[in-house]
Design a protein around this motif. Structure first.
Motif, PDB file in Angstrom:
ATOM      1  N   VAL A   1      43.298  36.471  20.784  1.00 51.67           N
ATOM      2  CA  VAL A   1      41.931  35.957  20.639  1.00 51.67           C
ATOM      3  C   VAL A   1      41.035  36.545  21.722  1.00 51.67           C
ATOM      4  O   VAL A   1      39.885  36.905  21.458  1.00 51.67           O
ATOM      5  CB  VAL A   1      41.926  34.413  20.663  1.00 51.67           C
ATOM      6  N   GLN A   2      41.540  36.689  22.925  1.00 49.15           N
ATOM      7  CA  GLN A   2      40.736  37.248  24.005  1.00 49.15           C
ATOM      8  C   GLN A   2      40.441  38.734  23.798  1.00 49.15           C
ATOM      9  O   GLN A   2      39.433  39.228  24.286  1.00 49.15           O
ATOM     10  CB  GLN A   2      41.423  37.026  25.349  1.00 49.15           C
ATOM     11  N   THR A   3      41.295  39.447  23.053  1.00 49.71           N
ATOM     12  CA  THR A   3      41.006  40.851  22.776  1.00 49.71           C
ATOM     13  C   THR A   3      39.835  40.993  21.803  1.00 49.71           C
ATOM     14  O   THR A   3      39.243  42.068  21.717  1.00 49.71           O
ATOM     15  CB  THR A   3      42.222  41.585  22.180  1.00 49.71           C
ATOM     16  N   LEU A   4      39.491  39.922  21.110  1.00 48.86           N
ATOM     17  CA  LEU A   4      38.371  39.966  20.165  1.00 48.86           C
ATOM     18  C   LEU A   4      37.035  39.650  20.824  1.00 48.86           C
ATOM     19  O   LEU A   4      36.050  39.420  20.135  1.00 48.86           O
ATOM     20  CB  LEU A   4      38.617  38.979  19.014  1.00 48.86           C
ATOM     21  N   ASP A   5      36.988  39.661  22.136  1.00 53.53           N
ATOM     22  CA  ASP A   5      35.758  39.332  22.843  1.00 53.53           C
ATOM     23  C   ASP A   5      34.871  40.552  23.051  1.00 53.53           C
ATOM     24  O   ASP A   5      34.466  40.873  24.164  1.00 53.53           O
ATOM     25  CB  ASP A   5      36.063  38.649  24.178  1.00 53.53           C
ATOM     26  N   SER A   6      34.579  41.243  21.966  1.00 58.86           N
ATOM     27  CA  SER A   6      33.576  42.313  21.977  1.00 58.86           C
ATOM     28  C   SER A   6      32.970  42.385  20.577  1.00 58.86           C
ATOM     29  O   SER A   6      33.593  41.978  19.596  1.00 58.86           O
ATOM     30  CB  SER A   6      34.190  43.657  22.371  1.00 58.86           C
TER      31      SER A   6
ATOM     32  N   PHE B   1      44.946  22.233  21.354  1.00 56.65           N
ATOM     33  CA  PHE B   1      46.215  22.472  20.677  1.00 56.65           C
ATOM     34  C   PHE B   1      47.081  23.420  21.491  1.00 56.65           C
ATOM     35  O   PHE B   1      46.580  24.319  22.155  1.00 56.65           O
ATOM     36  CB  PHE B   1      45.973  23.071  19.289  1.00 56.65           C
ATOM     37  N   ARG B   2      48.365  23.227  21.400  1.00 56.97           N
ATOM     38  CA  ARG B   2      49.286  24.140  22.070  1.00 56.97           C
ATOM     39  C   ARG B   2      49.442  25.385  21.218  1.00 56.97           C
ATOM     40  O   ARG B   2      49.862  25.314  20.063  1.00 56.97           O
ATOM     41  CB  ARG B   2      50.641  23.483  22.251  1.00 56.97           C
ATOM     42  N   VAL B   3      49.083  26.510  21.780  1.00 56.24           N
ATOM     43  CA  VAL B   3      49.214  27.785  21.082  1.00 56.24           C
ATOM     44  C   VAL B   3      49.968  28.744  22.001  1.00 56.24           C
ATOM     45  O   VAL B   3      49.885  28.634  23.220  1.00 56.24           O
ATOM     46  CB  VAL B   3      47.838  28.375  20.677  1.00 56.24           C
ATOM     47  N   PRO B   4      50.693  29.684  21.417  1.00 52.17           N
ATOM     48  CA  PRO B   4      51.442  30.649  22.242  1.00 52.17           C
ATOM     49  C   PRO B   4      50.500  31.528  23.065  1.00 52.17           C
ATOM     50  O   PRO B   4      49.361  31.796  22.674  1.00 52.17           O
ATOM     51  CB  PRO B   4      52.198  31.491  21.216  1.00 52.17           C
ATOM     52  N   ASP B   5      50.997  31.990  24.183  1.00 51.63           N
ATOM     53  CA  ASP B   5      50.207  32.860  25.057  1.00 51.63           C
ATOM     54  C   ASP B   5      49.828  34.159  24.350  1.00 51.63           C
ATOM     55  O   ASP B   5      48.756  34.708  24.599  1.00 51.63           O
ATOM     56  CB  ASP B   5      50.965  33.167  26.347  1.00 51.63           C
ATOM     57  N   ARG B   6      50.698  34.644  23.463  1.00 53.69           N
ATOM     58  CA  ARG B   6      50.373  35.872  22.716  1.00 53.69           C
ATOM     59  C   ARG B   6      49.158  35.652  21.825  1.00 53.69           C
ATOM     60  O   ARG B   6      48.342  36.547  21.657  1.00 53.69           O
ATOM     61  CB  ARG B   6      51.555  36.331  21.876  1.00 53.69           C
TER      62      ARG B   6
ATOM     63  N   THR C   1      31.389  27.262  26.947  1.00 56.60           N
ATOM     64  CA  THR C   1      31.503  26.905  28.355  1.00 56.60           C
ATOM     65  C   THR C   1      32.952  26.742  28.796  1.00 56.60           C
ATOM     66  O   THR C   1      33.210  26.415  29.928  1.00 56.60           O
ATOM     67  CB  THR C   1      30.753  25.590  28.616  1.00 56.60           C
ATOM     68  N   VAL C   2      33.891  26.997  27.892  1.00 52.33           N
ATOM     69  CA  VAL C   2      35.301  26.776  28.174  1.00 52.33           C
ATOM     70  C   VAL C   2      35.993  28.105  28.432  1.00 52.33           C
ATOM     71  O   VAL C   2      35.880  29.025  27.643  1.00 52.33           O
ATOM     72  CB  VAL C   2      35.968  26.057  26.978  1.00 52.33           C
ATOM     73  N   ASP C   3      36.703  28.192  29.531  1.00 53.07           N
ATOM     74  CA  ASP C   3      37.520  29.366  29.825  1.00 53.07           C
ATOM     75  C   ASP C   3      38.956  29.026  29.461  1.00 53.07           C
ATOM     76  O   ASP C   3      39.576  28.169  30.088  1.00 53.07           O
ATOM     77  CB  ASP C   3      37.411  29.735  31.300  1.00 53.07           C
ATOM     78  N   VAL C   4      39.485  29.683  28.429  1.00 52.01           N
ATOM     79  CA  VAL C   4      40.810  29.307  27.937  1.00 52.01           C
ATOM     80  C   VAL C   4      41.918  29.720  28.888  1.00 52.01           C
ATOM     81  O   VAL C   4      43.036  29.228  28.782  1.00 52.01           O
ATOM     82  CB  VAL C   4      41.086  29.886  26.527  1.00 52.01           C
ATOM     83  N   THR C   5      41.651  30.607  29.822  1.00 49.99           N
ATOM     84  CA  THR C   5      42.693  30.982  30.769  1.00 49.99           C
ATOM     85  C   THR C   5      42.910  29.889  31.799  1.00 49.99           C
ATOM     86  O   THR C   5      43.955  29.818  32.422  1.00 49.99           O
ATOM     87  CB  THR C   5      42.332  32.305  31.477  1.00 49.99           C
ATOM     88  N   ASP C   6      41.910  29.044  31.991  1.00 52.84           N
ATOM     89  CA  ASP C   6      42.020  27.928  32.928  1.00 52.84           C
ATOM     90  C   ASP C   6      42.291  26.660  32.130  1.00 52.84           C
ATOM     91  O   ASP C   6      41.410  25.859  31.904  1.00 52.84           O
ATOM     92  CB  ASP C   6      40.721  27.809  33.728  1.00 52.84           C
ATOM     93  N   ARG C   7      43.527  26.533  31.665  1.00 51.42           N
ATOM     94  CA  ARG C   7      43.884  25.411  30.801  1.00 51.42           C
ATOM     95  C   ARG C   7      44.207  24.183  31.636  1.00 51.42           C
ATOM     96  O   ARG C   7      45.030  24.254  32.544  1.00 51.42           O
ATOM     97  CB  ARG C   7      45.074  25.774  29.919  1.00 51.42           C
ATOM     98  N   PRO C   8      43.570  23.045  31.334  1.00 55.21           N
ATOM     99  CA  PRO C   8      43.890  21.833  32.083  1.00 55.21           C
ATOM    100  C   PRO C   8      45.189  21.201  31.584  1.00 55.21           C
ATOM    101  O   PRO C   8      45.732  21.599  30.561  1.00 55.21           O
ATOM    102  CB  PRO C   8      42.707  20.917  31.775  1.00 55.21           C
ATOM    103  N   VAL C   9      45.624  20.227  32.273  1.00 58.14           N
ATOM    104  CA  VAL C   9      46.787  19.459  31.855  1.00 58.14           C
ATOM    105  C   VAL C   9      46.438  18.773  30.544  1.00 58.14           C
ATOM    106  O   VAL C   9      45.318  18.324  30.339  1.00 58.14           O
ATOM    107  CB  VAL C   9      47.150  18.431  32.946  1.00 58.14           C
ATOM    108  N   ASP C  10      47.420  18.671  29.633  1.00 63.46           N
ATOM    109  CA  ASP C  10      47.178  18.079  28.311  1.00 63.46           C
ATOM    110  C   ASP C  10      46.543  16.702  28.410  1.00 63.46           C
ATOM    111  O   ASP C  10      45.678  16.352  27.617  1.00 63.46           O
ATOM    112  CB  ASP C  10      48.475  17.986  27.516  1.00 63.46           C
TER     113      ASP C  10
END
Length: 165
Positions: free
Chosen positions: A86-91, A76-81, A149-158
């Protein structure tokens, strides 16, 4: 790219044997996505303020899906913010606090009326305890071997994601 590039079924057994509370918390969180949406919908049929907490339960379930299943941020397309949030919750500690807020919101529904949302609040509390135990025991924050196994910062083409599905 195939769907199996994102989901490893063999990782489920490794998750159960890991003895890492953050992984147990993630699996309960994935279960809570469905429970939150289901209980939220069932509580929309009350004739009092519980409807608000039912709507909040649905919203919590959808947000929880993105937090616990990072694969969804590729679909899904989600805003970068939102991705940054979500990445700040990785602890473990931040996830414990996140679930504590979710539990508090649903416990507040008791002010209006005692409904099935109490079960949701209790399950959020149990998930908070899993992440808190991982924090206290100084366990590393791990994501599931099945869905992480998915890195959300490395988003592939839709188109690549759609082809995989």
């Amino acid at each position: 790219m195939a769907f199996t590039d994102y989901i490893k079924i063999s990782g489920f057994k490794a998750d159960l044997q890991s003895r890492n509370f953050s992984i147990y918390g993630q699996w309960l969180g994935i279960f809570l996505v469905f429970i939150s949406i289901a209980l939220g919908i069932t509580n929309l049929f009350h004739a009092n303020a519980v409807i608000v907490f039912g709507i909040l339960g649905i919203v919590q379930g959808v947000l929880l899906a993105f937090v616990e299943i990072p694969f969804l941020m590729k679909v899904f397309r989600v805003p970068d913010r939102f991705i940054t949030f979500v990445q700040t919750l990785d602890s473990n500690l931040k996830r414990a606090l996140f679930y504590a807020v979710y539990a508090l919101i649903q416990f507040l529904s008791l002010i209006c009326k005692s409904t099935s949302l109490i079960a949701l609040a209790v399950l959020y509390t149990i998930d908070m305890v899993f992440y808190a135990l991982a924090t206290v025991l100084k366990q590393d924050f791990h994501k599931s071997n099945v869905v992480a196994t998915v890195d959300v910062t490395d988003r592939p083409v839709d188109a690549q994601v759609r082809d995989a599905l």
